[in-house]
Design a protein around this motif. Sequence first.
Motif, mmCIF file in Angstrom:
data_model
loop_
_atom_site.group_PDB
_atom_site.id
_atom_site.type_symbol
_atom_site.label_atom_id
_atom_site.label_comp_id
_atom_site.label_asym_id
_atom_site.label_seq_id
_atom_site.Cartn_x
_atom_site.Cartn_y
_atom_site.Cartn_z
ATOM 1 N N TYR A 122 0.838 -1.195 0.000
ATOM 2 C CA TYR A 122 0.000 0.000 0.000
ATOM 3 C C TYR A 122 0.882 1.259 0.000
ATOM 4 O O TYR A 122 1.805 1.379 0.801
ATOM 5 C CB TYR A 122 -0.937 0.025 1.203
ATOM 6 C CG TYR A 122 -2.147 -0.863 1.001
ATOM 7 C CD1 TYR A 122 -3.319 -0.349 0.465
ATOM 8 C CD2 TYR A 122 -2.091 -2.221 1.305
ATOM 9 C CE1 TYR A 122 -4.424 -1.173 0.252
ATOM 10 C CE2 TYR A 122 -3.192 -3.045 1.092
ATOM 11 C CZ TYR A 122 -4.353 -2.511 0.570
ATOM 12 O OH TYR A 122 -5.433 -3.323 0.356
ATOM 13 N N GLY A 158 -7.441 -1.013 -2.882
ATOM 14 C CA GLY A 158 -6.576 -2.099 -3.341
ATOM 15 C C GLY A 158 -5.925 -1.748 -4.669
ATOM 16 O O GLY A 158 -5.337 -0.682 -4.819
ATOM 17 N N ASN A 159 -6.035 -2.645 -5.625
ATOM 18 C CA ASN A 159 -5.487 -2.403 -6.960
ATOM 19 C C ASN A 159 -6.453 -1.486 -7.723
ATOM 20 O O ASN A 159 -7.478 -1.940 -8.223
ATOM 21 C CB ASN A 159 -5.299 -3.724 -7.704
ATOM 22 C CG ASN A 159 -4.726 -3.538 -9.101
ATOM 23 O OD1 ASN A 159 -4.470 -2.421 -9.542
ATOM 24 N ND2 ASN A 159 -4.527 -4.640 -9.799
ATOM 25 N N SER A 204 -0.193 3.558 -8.944
ATOM 26 C CA SER A 204 -1.198 2.493 -8.774
ATOM 27 C C SER A 204 -0.892 1.262 -9.609
ATOM 28 O O SER A 204 -1.447 0.186 -9.350
ATOM 29 C CB SER A 204 -2.600 3.022 -9.117
ATOM 30 O OG SER A 204 -2.711 3.328 -10.493
ATOM 31 N N HIS A 208 -0.854 -0.473 -4.024
ATOM 32 C CA HIS A 208 -2.276 -0.416 -3.717
ATOM 33 C C HIS A 208 -2.640 0.878 -3.002
ATOM 34 O O HIS A 208 -1.799 1.534 -2.385
ATOM 35 C CB HIS A 208 -2.676 -1.610 -2.849
ATOM 36 C CG HIS A 208 -2.668 -2.916 -3.573
ATOM 37 N ND1 HIS A 208 -2.961 -4.111 -2.971
ATOM 38 C CD2 HIS A 208 -2.411 -3.209 -4.873
ATOM 39 C CE1 HIS A 208 -2.882 -5.087 -3.858
ATOM 40 N NE2 HIS A 208 -2.547 -4.565 -5.018
#
Length: 335
Positions: A122, A158-159, A204, A208
């Motif tokens: 992250y 997240g992704n 990105s 994440h």
Amino acid sequence: MSPYLNRIKPWVSVICTSYNHEAYVEEALQSVVDQDYPNVELIVVDNSSSDRSAERIETFAKKHPGLRFIKNLTNLGLNRAFNQGLALAEGRYVIDLAADDVLLPNRISHQVSLFEELSGPYAVVFSNAAYIDGQGRETAIHYAVDGNGRSRTKVPSGNVFQNVLESYFICTPTMMMRRDVLNELGGYDESLSYEDFDFWVRSSRLYHYAYLDEVLTLKRRLPDSLATQITLRSNQLLSSSLAVCYKAFDRCSTKAEYQALAGRVRTFIRKAFYTEQFELVTQFGQLLQHIERPDMLTCLILRLSRFQLPVNSLYRHYLKWNRGRQSAYPQTKLV
């Protein structure tokens, strides 16, 4: 900065960039000082303001000697000004604060808490925000909220690479970023006229994002803000967007990602047409053809651009009318 303290309560660097924000800069800086989190360093970069912004910052710095102040004699651009501050930053996490925005008192503590709980790659924690006008009056919420102040819609986490290609869903000033990731990416791209879309695309793809469902920032909307400049014929934002779209094209790996980018490119084709930047219309069209065959509407715009029609004035009148219509039905405000 004590390494021991940094392990217990990681230091956070707030980099505040200012350009002609004399009416708001003290409030922005005070919002950093008023944080309920103990380990915060404040770095301020004034980008050769022509008003009294630098004077206001210097007066504030006398009361808060820990503040570090860079006073540029010429305007180096937003991205380079931020990178000047980043070069001095020592915190584990970084906030990019515009000098007309405001951090709510628990902004840093809540974001650091989430960051420290996360596992995996992250790089960004972002949140909801309230929009305010020049007088500080709340006008809207970035994500509409329910009676408990929670977002009514599911916000991507997240992704999010495909999501950032599809739409503008992150309120930029709400982001807290890992400093090591910023340094790995070389900071903001100084060849561009704005930072967020490019940072989202580059970061990105590798890392994440986590959404924190709270309003933690007040984002000020002013008539001459950067976002409004994209409607002007002379704006440089669209040429930067073309460069970022090519970066995104190089990073796409799935059919869905390419389709998401195609949708964004079609939007930029329309914007370039409406701002009479007809050469950019062609260049965006060339990129789109590498992804997919343009649809009928896009083909029509590409053909019309050859005639260089004077459409910008009509476009801006339409936007003004639409803003007035929307103001009669504002988004849900924070309860």
